[in-house]
Motif scaffolding. Structure first.
Motif, PDB file in Angstrom:
ATOM      1  N   TYR A   1       0.874  -1.201  -0.083  1.00 41.42           N
ATOM      2  CA  TYR A   1       0.004  -0.001   0.028  1.00 41.42           C
ATOM      3  C   TYR A   1       0.749   1.219  -0.031  1.00 41.42           C
ATOM      4  N   THR A   2       0.662   2.205  -0.927  1.00 36.79           N
ATOM      5  CA  THR A   2       1.338   3.451  -0.883  1.00 36.79           C
ATOM      6  C   THR A   2       0.382   4.651  -0.639  1.00 36.79           C
ATOM      7  N   GLU A   3       0.829   5.367   0.002  1.00 38.02           N
ATOM      8  CA  GLU A   3       0.049   6.716   0.331  1.00 38.02           C
ATOM      9  C   GLU A   3       0.981   7.794   0.775  1.00 38.02           C
ATOM     10  N   HIS A   4       1.466   8.680  -0.138  1.00 37.82           N
ATOM     11  CA  HIS A   4       2.280   9.976   0.283  1.00 37.82           C
ATOM     12  C   HIS A   4       1.862  10.755   1.426  1.00 37.82           C
ATOM     13  N   TRP A   5       0.713  10.880   1.552  1.00 42.29           N
ATOM     14  CA  TRP A   5       0.299  11.646   2.847  1.00 42.29           C
ATOM     15  C   TRP A   5       0.506  11.075   4.104  1.00 42.29           C
ATOM     16  N   LEU A   6       0.760   9.869   4.100  1.00 36.94           N
ATOM     17  CA  LEU A   6       1.390   9.277   5.380  1.00 36.94           C
ATOM     18  C   LEU A   6       2.424   9.808   5.956  1.00 36.94           C
ATOM     19  N   ARG A   7       3.329  10.455   4.919  1.00 32.23           N
ATOM     20  CA  ARG A   7       4.512  11.179   5.519  1.00 32.23           C
ATOM     21  C   ARG A   7       4.327  12.226   6.384  1.00 32.23           C
TER      22      ARG A   7
END
Length: 174
Positions: free
Chosen positions: A151-157
């Motif tokens: 799962y990839t979600e850049h907002w997690l950064r």
């Protein structure tokens, strides 16, 4: 210089989400989209096919003609990868999942068919084609229970988490 999303700069965090948080985000993605790319392989090589999907927890369900190249490939080699993604506006909106599993083709009357068929929303297609809603199009369905998901979600950064998270089916769920 003005930076729209300064939290995207620099190295990515490495912190992992708790399993229930990750599962919630994956299910949100699966519930908010309806198209995926199904990757199969057959005698002619790899085939990546856009298909409309439905899901039941972490299982992808799709309909297809039994004679289609993707169904032919699944009969030869049931290992698949499925890509689901949200529309990309910019790096901050990058959100998607790669699901890996072993597909099954179920025909009407097969064990489990009714359980999976119940999530297929065929009615709108019938209306669009002026077909009778009392006559469902019972044909084969593809069922892909995910064994693992990237799962990839850049907002997690922004929240201090790694933008790429990994999920595996728990042994207790098999």
């Amino acid at each position: 210089m003005v930076v729209t999303n300064p939290w995207l700069a620099g190295p990515s965090p490495t912190k992992r989400l708790e399993r229930d948080q990750l599962e919630g985000r994956i299910l949100n993605l699966l519930s908010s989209q309806n198209m995926c790319v199904l990757a199969t392989v057959g005698a002619d090589g790899p085939l990546a096919t856009p298909v409309r999907y439905f899901h039941l927890d972490f299982t992808i369900i799709f309909t297809a003609m039994g004679t289609s190249p993707k169904m032919r490939n699944l009969r030869e080699d049931p290992r698949v990868s499925v890509g689901v993604f949200a529309p990309l506006v910019g790096q901050a909106s990058s959100r998607g999942a790669q699901l890996f599993g072993t597909a099954r083709i179920l025909e009407p009357g097969d064990a489990g068919f009714e359980d999976y068929w119940s999530v297929v929303r065929w009615q709108s297609d019938h209306v669009e084609r002026s077909r009778d809603l009392s006559d469902p199009p019972l044909g084969p369905i593809g069922v892909v229970p995910a064994d693992r998901i990237v799962y990839t979600e850049h907002w997690l950064r922004r929240e201090g988490y790694a933008p790429r998270q990994f999920w595996r089916r728990a042994e207790a769920q098999d």
